[in-house]
Design a protein around this motif. Sequence first.
Motif, mmCIF file in Angstrom:
data_model
loop_
_atom_site.group_PDB
_atom_site.id
_atom_site.type_symbol
_atom_site.label_atom_id
_atom_site.label_comp_id
_atom_site.label_asym_id
_atom_site.label_seq_id
_atom_site.Cartn_x
_atom_site.Cartn_y
_atom_site.Cartn_z
ATOM 1 N N VAL A 107 0.658 -1.469 -0.017
ATOM 2 C CA VAL A 107 0.081 -0.305 -0.046
ATOM 3 C C VAL A 107 0.956 1.163 -0.340
ATOM 4 C CG1 VAL A 107 -1.741 1.470 0.998
ATOM 5 C CG2 VAL A 107 -1.652 -1.448 1.139
ATOM 6 N N TRP A 108 2.373 1.489 0.713
ATOM 7 C CA TRP A 108 3.123 2.003 0.890
ATOM 8 C C TRP A 108 3.304 2.234 -0.165
ATOM 9 C CZ3 TRP A 108 3.793 6.328 4.315
ATOM 10 C CH2 TRP A 108 4.363 6.881 4.247
ATOM 11 N N ASN A 109 4.512 1.551 -0.502
ATOM 12 C CA ASN A 109 4.627 1.385 -2.227
ATOM 13 C C ASN A 109 3.342 2.110 -3.793
ATOM 14 O OD1 ASN A 109 4.766 -0.030 -5.183
ATOM 15 N ND2 ASN A 109 6.589 -0.016 -4.890
ATOM 16 N N GLN A 153 7.934 12.463 4.048
ATOM 17 C CA GLN A 153 8.524 11.032 4.947
ATOM 18 C C GLN A 153 9.747 10.649 3.930
ATOM 19 O OE1 GLN A 153 7.394 11.822 7.606
ATOM 20 N NE2 GLN A 153 7.428 9.532 8.318
ATOM 21 N N ARG A 154 9.954 9.900 2.601
ATOM 22 C CA ARG A 154 11.043 9.654 2.020
ATOM 23 C C ARG A 154 12.505 10.803 1.886
ATOM 24 N NH1 ARG A 154 11.650 4.782 1.674
ATOM 25 N NH2 ARG A 154 13.846 4.854 0.558
ATOM 26 N N ARG A 155 12.000 12.228 1.373
ATOM 27 C CA ARG A 155 12.493 13.510 1.480
ATOM 28 C C ARG A 155 13.371 13.252 2.979
ATOM 29 N NH1 ARG A 155 8.596 16.300 -1.593
ATOM 30 N NH2 ARG A 155 8.443 15.192 -3.630
ATOM 31 N N ILE A 182 15.544 -0.594 9.479
ATOM 32 C CA ILE A 182 14.045 -1.071 9.614
ATOM 33 C C ILE A 182 12.948 -1.027 9.446
ATOM 34 C CG2 ILE A 182 13.435 -3.038 11.705
ATOM 35 C CD1 ILE A 182 16.167 -2.201 13.216
ATOM 36 N N GLY A 183 12.139 -1.626 8.187
ATOM 37 C CA GLY A 183 10.882 -1.936 7.719
ATOM 38 C C GLY A 183 11.556 -0.798 6.253
ATOM 39 N N THR A 184 12.160 -1.266 6.196
ATOM 40 C CA THR A 184 13.499 -0.485 4.531
ATOM 41 C C THR A 184 11.826 -0.252 3.697
ATOM 42 O OG1 THR A 184 14.940 -2.351 4.801
ATOM 43 C CG2 THR A 184 14.588 -1.128 3.044
ATOM 44 N N VAL A 225 15.858 -4.697 7.044
ATOM 45 C CA VAL A 225 14.936 -5.650 7.200
ATOM 46 C C VAL A 225 13.472 -4.974 7.238
ATOM 47 C CG1 VAL A 225 15.301 -6.387 10.017
ATOM 48 C CG2 VAL A 225 17.001 -5.551 9.456
ATOM 49 N N ASP A 226 13.275 -6.188 7.037
ATOM 50 C CA ASP A 226 11.675 -6.009 6.531
ATOM 51 C C ASP A 226 10.912 -7.399 7.082
ATOM 52 O OD1 ASP A 226 9.937 -3.477 4.697
ATOM 53 O OD2 ASP A 226 9.479 -5.652 5.361
ATOM 54 N N ASN A 227 9.784 -7.324 7.209
ATOM 55 C CA ASN A 227 9.076 -8.637 7.341
ATOM 56 C C ASN A 227 8.315 -8.812 5.833
ATOM 57 O OD1 ASN A 227 7.127 -7.210 8.032
ATOM 58 N ND2 ASN A 227 6.691 -8.317 10.213
ATOM 59 N N MET A 232 14.766 4.229 12.205
ATOM 60 C CA MET A 232 13.047 3.825 11.873
ATOM 61 C C MET A 232 11.896 4.334 11.508
ATOM 62 S SD MET A 232 13.500 1.417 15.470
ATOM 63 C CE MET A 232 12.711 0.477 15.140
ATOM 64 N N MET A 233 11.745 4.564 9.758
ATOM 65 C CA MET A 233 10.619 5.046 9.014
ATOM 66 C C MET A 233 9.264 4.994 8.743
ATOM 67 S SD MET A 233 12.687 7.958 8.580
ATOM 68 C CE MET A 233 15.007 7.937 8.884
ATOM 69 N N GLY A 234 8.289 4.989 9.676
ATOM 70 C CA GLY A 234 7.313 4.257 9.462
ATOM 71 C C GLY A 234 7.014 2.761 9.871
HETATM 72 C C1 LIG Z 1 5.075 2.601 5.872
HETATM 73 S S1 LIG Z 1 6.521 1.279 4.936
HETATM 74 C C2 LIG Z 1 7.464 2.270 4.895
HETATM 75 C C3 LIG Z 1 8.686 2.236 4.511
HETATM 76 C C4 LIG Z 1 9.711 3.028 4.628
HETATM 77 N N1 LIG Z 1 10.869 2.321 5.446
HETATM 78 C C5 LIG Z 1 9.157 4.321 4.010
HETATM 79 O O1 LIG Z 1 10.155 5.584 4.479
HETATM 80 O O2 LIG Z 1 9.210 4.453 2.751
HETATM 81 C C6 LIG Z 1 6.354 0.011 6.621
HETATM 82 C C7 LIG Z 1 7.583 -0.532 6.384
HETATM 83 O O3 LIG Z 1 7.688 -1.622 7.391
HETATM 84 C C8 LIG Z 1 7.269 -3.255 7.176
HETATM 85 N N2 LIG Z 1 7.020 -3.819 8.638
HETATM 86 C C9 LIG Z 1 5.954 -3.561 9.054
HETATM 87 N N3 LIG Z 1 5.776 -4.314 9.968
HETATM 88 C C10 LIG Z 1 6.821 -4.916 10.508
HETATM 89 C C11 LIG Z 1 7.720 -5.934 11.100
HETATM 90 N N4 LIG Z 1 7.036 -6.644 12.239
HETATM 91 N N5 LIG Z 1 8.720 -5.950 11.325
HETATM 92 C C12 LIG Z 1 9.508 -6.121 9.910
HETATM 93 N N6 LIG Z 1 9.326 -5.033 8.833
HETATM 94 C C13 LIG Z 1 7.693 -4.067 8.856
HETATM 95 C C14 LIG Z 1 6.138 -3.269 6.413
HETATM 96 O O4 LIG Z 1 6.637 -4.235 5.659
HETATM 97 C C15 LIG Z 1 6.880 -1.727 4.801
HETATM 98 O O5 LIG Z 1 7.835 -2.492 4.557
#
Ligand SMILES: C[S@@+](CC[C@H](N)C(=O)[O-])C[C@H]1O[C@@H](n2cnc3c(N)ncnc32)[C@H](O)[C@@H]1O
Length: 267
Positions: free
Chosen positions: A22-24, A57-59, A80-82, A106-108, A159-161
């Motif tokens: 959804v973020w993509n 947020q990306r900026r 983390i949460g790439t 790191v992402d899950n 740790m963004m979003g």
């Molecule tokens: C809102 S996106 C943000 C992506 C990027 N950091 C950005 O700012 O553009 C949140 C990311 O966190 C990942 N995520 C969600 N829950 C997670 C978890 N429990 N452990 C690791 N990654 C997680 C999602 O798969 C998603 O890629």
Amino acid sequence: MDHMTDDLHARLRTDRPHSARVWNYLLGGKDNYPVDSELGDVILTTFPEFAAVARLQRRFLARAVGFLVREAGIRQFLDIGTGLPTADNTHELAQRIAPESRIVYVDNDPLVLTHAQALLTSSPEGVCAYVDADVRDPARILAEAAGTLDFDRPVALTMMGIMGQISDADRPADLVADLLSGLPSGSYLALSDGTNTNEALNRAVAAYNQQSVHTYHLRSPQEIGSFFTGLDLVAPGVVSSPAWRPDPSQPSETAAEVAFCGVARKP
Ligand SMILES: C[S@@+](CC[C@H](N)C(=O)[O-])C[C@H]1O[C@@H](n2cnc3c(N)ncnc32)[C@H](O)[C@@H]1O
């Protein structure tokens, strides 16, 4: 299909929206399924500024990495949460300034895993690695990242979003503290997350939470500030994302102040 592919296919759950996809979609990417774009459209109908907020947020990520490399001398990143690969991923931002930078992503999310090759395009002088792990398992993340990062030298934890993905029951502040406890003095935390300060966004996230595999937890600016407890915040502190060290060379865009961020040094 071999066993691994079967497992991955089951994890992809193309019948339910996923956070990364959804973020993509909101960032204008193509790595998403109809369920994700349909929910993205519900979000945009409820809170039309969301796409601008995602871009802002990306900026912030770009400015934070620029500060960390140029001004703080950081050469190692634990991101983390790439999310799905997009323009200006963390390693590209860092290695453009310091090609020797080392990055662990790191992402899950299973789709992020399948696209990880696009995150592993390190400069020859540096290194990129990907860890398929949950932020709720800091010990495993630190153990796997230690294969790439030198924990005797400072690391920036980005740790963004991602903390918004974690409910209070999973103690998000403790997860941040556990990750930082593995990093030496002089390391940094750069973090941003959505706030609960706008009624339309609150409604958009409530709709997202009803349909998505994941839930997002908007917090107050004060709660986002509490993730930095015990650290030395760099100026201007915890602020609305566009207000953090604005860079006149970035495209100028405004949106409701619904995401707060900061960068801080571990003493
Ligand atoms: C809102 S996106 C943000 C992506 C990027 N950091 C950005 O700012 O553009 C949140 C990311 O966190 C990942 N995520 C969600 N829950 C997670 C978890 N429990 N452990 C690791 N990654 C997680 C999602 O798969 C998603 O890629």
